[in-house]
Scaffold this motif. Structure first.
Motif, short mmCIF file in Angstrom:
data_model
loop_
_atom_site.label_atom_id
_atom_site.label_comp_id
_atom_site.label_asym_id
_atom_site.label_seq_id
_atom_site.Cartn_x
_atom_site.Cartn_y
_atom_site.Cartn_z
N TRP A 257 20.88 48.48 45.80
CA TRP A 257 21.77 47.32 45.81
C TRP A 257 22.66 47.36 44.57
CZ3 TRP A 257 22.07 44.29 50.05
CH2 TRP A 257 21.03 44.39 50.98
N ASP A 262 27.96 51.11 46.31
CA ASP A 262 27.20 50.92 47.55
C ASP A 262 27.92 51.64 48.69
OD1 ASP A 262 26.02 49.95 49.91
OD2 ASP A 262 25.60 47.99 49.02
N PRO A 263 27.26 52.63 49.33
CA PRO A 263 27.94 53.38 50.39
C PRO A 263 28.19 52.55 51.65
CG PRO A 263 25.62 53.99 50.27
CD PRO A 263 25.88 53.11 49.09
N TYR A 264 27.53 51.41 51.80
CA TYR A 264 27.70 50.60 52.99
C TYR A 264 28.92 49.68 52.94
CZ TYR A 264 22.92 51.82 54.45
OH TYR A 264 21.78 52.48 54.84
N ILE A 265 29.47 49.42 51.75
CA ILE A 265 30.57 48.47 51.65
C ILE A 265 31.89 49.21 51.52
CG2 ILE A 265 29.01 46.76 50.67
CD1 ILE A 265 30.24 47.19 47.95
N ASN A 281 36.03 43.34 50.92
CA ASN A 281 34.81 43.32 51.71
C ASN A 281 34.75 42.11 52.64
OD1 ASN A 281 32.92 45.63 50.89
ND2 ASN A 281 33.60 44.88 48.90
N SER A 361 20.56 45.03 60.77
CA SER A 361 21.35 46.20 60.40
C SER A 361 21.41 46.26 58.89
CB SER A 361 22.77 46.10 60.99
OG SER A 361 23.66 46.99 60.32
N GLU A 362 20.89 47.32 58.31
CA GLU A 362 20.94 47.46 56.85
C GLU A 362 22.39 47.50 56.37
OE1 GLU A 362 18.87 47.80 53.13
OE2 GLU A 362 18.13 47.35 55.15
N GLU A 363 23.24 48.21 57.11
CA GLU A 363 24.65 48.31 56.73
C GLU A 363 25.32 46.94 56.75
OE1 GLU A 363 28.81 50.47 58.21
OE2 GLU A 363 26.91 50.94 59.18
N LEU A 364 25.11 46.18 57.83
CA LEU A 364 25.75 44.88 57.93
C LEU A 364 25.19 43.91 56.89
CD1 LEU A 364 27.81 43.10 59.32
CD2 LEU A 364 26.10 42.57 61.09
N HIS A 366 24.27 44.65 53.84
CA HIS A 366 24.99 44.94 52.61
C HIS A 366 26.41 44.40 52.67
CE1 HIS A 366 22.35 47.95 50.38
NE2 HIS A 366 21.66 47.69 51.48
N ARG A 367 27.04 44.53 53.82
CA ARG A 367 28.44 44.10 53.92
C ARG A 367 28.59 42.59 53.85
NH1 ARG A 367 31.84 48.28 57.82
NH2 ARG A 367 31.38 50.12 56.53
#
Length: 484
Positions: A257, A262-265, A281, A361-364, A366-367
């Motif tokens: 985090w 962060d690769p997800y954002i 974001n 969703s781990e990606e969502l 983070h976003r």
């Protein structure tokens, strides 16, 4: 010092909530401080696919009569943390979640599944020759591991000592009395000061009664569960433990985090000047979740299990007010069907203003943490909570109820220091609506919002302090005379 972490989930192997985050991050933090911490985890299909197997296999036999069991040596590829996977296909090689066949329906043999995990852990603790490694302390987590100290007590073994962490007292692991015989535990444990609870066996109570130290995941929650209101009938036993009850606030993994890389954002967020990164974001969350692309409309996020504990019904009552006051809402979560249905109906009633993604969703996640202006955590009770810690790190202002770890981690913006979030006291829709009004007002004061965001991002909620607290507990147990 050698510590065996026994858990039913640990990120990134498998995760359903905060337990998985904690048991994924804390052993890594301990290892960085010279502690030989190793995980013991069921060999779920998801865990098998994410673990890097070493090829080491230790046969355990059919120790509970549910199938041949073996230990598979492995490690987590990113951190290198060693893991032992309890491989018993009849128990763990299943579709669905780690605890449920489908939402609302537990696996009927969960007592066998987590009894097996517990017995394997106890066996490792007493028979280190199995892997040429014997733990100095066994650290157990939640009801799924509560039978570990019960097995050790039944075998007349006082070492290694057990630390038992309660992540959520409401999940007690309740089963019929007949499971004692099935698990090979003595009937003598069926008593008020054993593991009997209102006519049922409680795995959680076993952990409370037979472990050396009981910890919870925040100081305020440690106090709350010792009260009649928060203790759910177990408070009297917790109070009897006295100083053996410790509250240690959870931390977060600052590598996973990290708003700056962060690769997800879609854009990094600068702790000194977060506005540009937040705006980019936010636009991505609005676009991907079908919300109106309006940069001036404050975006409220919610990332949660959709259950009664989390106060989702308060939010359902406040959705109209939130939208009428000019806000929009992005929800990520799954849980009780009636709450999912209520949020889906809200999204249908307010297109472009309310959106829900049912599931995880781990990606969502983070976003939303990165893109939301405010994060809603309206819990009736909250042992610790991690989403508000992630929010602070990403410059998102948390809106929390004054309970448990939320109270320990969010300073009200009315505080003389300027605070880090909006805190409300009462478990009522009206109180949440008041907090939403405070957020709308804050959003219009960009200078104050900037200062609050910066203060939140400057907070240190890494595992550093908490890991040191756990190490002190482990060291005190190892230096105690055997049997105390």
């Amino acid at each position: 010092m050698k510590i065996l972490f026994v858990t039913s989930e640990a990120y990134p192997f498998i995760k359903t909530g905060g337990l998985g985050d904690v048991c994924g991050a804390l052993p890594v933090a301990l290892r960085k401080r010279g502690i030989d911490a190793r995980l013991l985890l069921p060999a779920y299909p998801a865990a098998m696919s994410r673990a890097r197997l070493t090829g080491e296999t230790i046969p355990m036999g059919n120790i509970l009569g549910v199938g041949e069991t073996r230990l598979l040596g492995a490690f987590e590829p990113e951190s290198g943390c060693p893991v032992w996977l309890v491989d018993c296909p009849p128990m763990f090689e299943r579709s669905g979640g780690p605890y449920m066949m489908y939402p609302g329906q537990d696996w009927p043999d969960n007592f066998y599944r987590f009894g097996l995990l517990s017995k394997v852990a106890a066996t490792i603790g007493t028979a280190g020759h199995l892997m040429d490694w014997r733990p100095d302390v066994i650290h157990c987590h939640d009801w799924q591991t509560g039978f570990v100290p019960a097995y050790l007590r039944a075998w007349g073994v006082s070492d290694p000592p057990v630390v038992f962490t309660i992540h959520n007292l409401h999940y007690m692991g309740l089963f019929g009395q007949d499971v004692l015989k099935l698990l090979g535990l003595p009937e003598s444990m069926w008593n008020l000061y054993g593991l009997a609870h209102h006519g049922l066996v409680s795995a959680l109570k076993a952990g409370i009664q037979y472990s050396r130290i009981v910890t919870t995941v925040s100081p305020t929650y440690a106090w709350e569960i010792c009260t009649p209101l928060g203790g759910l009938g177990l408070d009297v036993f917790l109070r009897e433990r006295g100083d053996d009850i410790r509250g240690i606030l959870n931390g977060i993994d600052p590598v996973v985090w990290n708003p700056e890389n962060d690769p997800y954002i879609v854009a990094p967020i600068d702790p000194e000047s977060p506005e540009q990164g937040k705006a980019l974001n936010k636009a991505e969350v609005q676009r991907s979740m079908g919300l109106d692309m309006d940069p001036d409309r404050p975006l409220f996020g919610l990332i949660s299990r959709l259950v009664d504990q989390k106060g989702i019904d308060f939010l359902l009552g406040a959705v109209h007010h939130l939208v009428a006051q000019g806000g929009s809402l992005a929800v990520l979560g799954a849980g009780e069907p009636w709450l999912e249905a209520g949020l889906n109906q809200a999204a249908a009633s307010y297109p472009g203003k309310v959106s829900i993604h049912v599931g995880y969703s781990e990606e969502l996640a983070h976003r939303i943490e990165a893109g939301a202006d405010f994060l809603l955590v309206p819990s009736r009770f909250e042992p610790c909570g991690l989403t508000q810690l992630y929010a602070l790190r990403y410059g998102t202002v948390p809106i929390v109820r004054n309970t448990g770890g939320l109270a320990d981690s969010v300073v009200p913006i009315t505080h003389k220091t300027g605070g880090t979030g909006i805190v409300f006291d009462h478990a009522l829709t009206d109180a949440l609506e008041w907090a939403i009004d405070q957020a709308i007002s804050l959003y219009s004061d960009k200078s104050r919002l900037h200062d609050i965001r910066k203060r939140g991002m400057a907070c240190d909620f890494s595992w550093d302090a908490s890991a040191k607290d756990y190490i002190r507990i482990y060291e005190s147990l190892v230096t105690e005379p055997s049997g105390t």
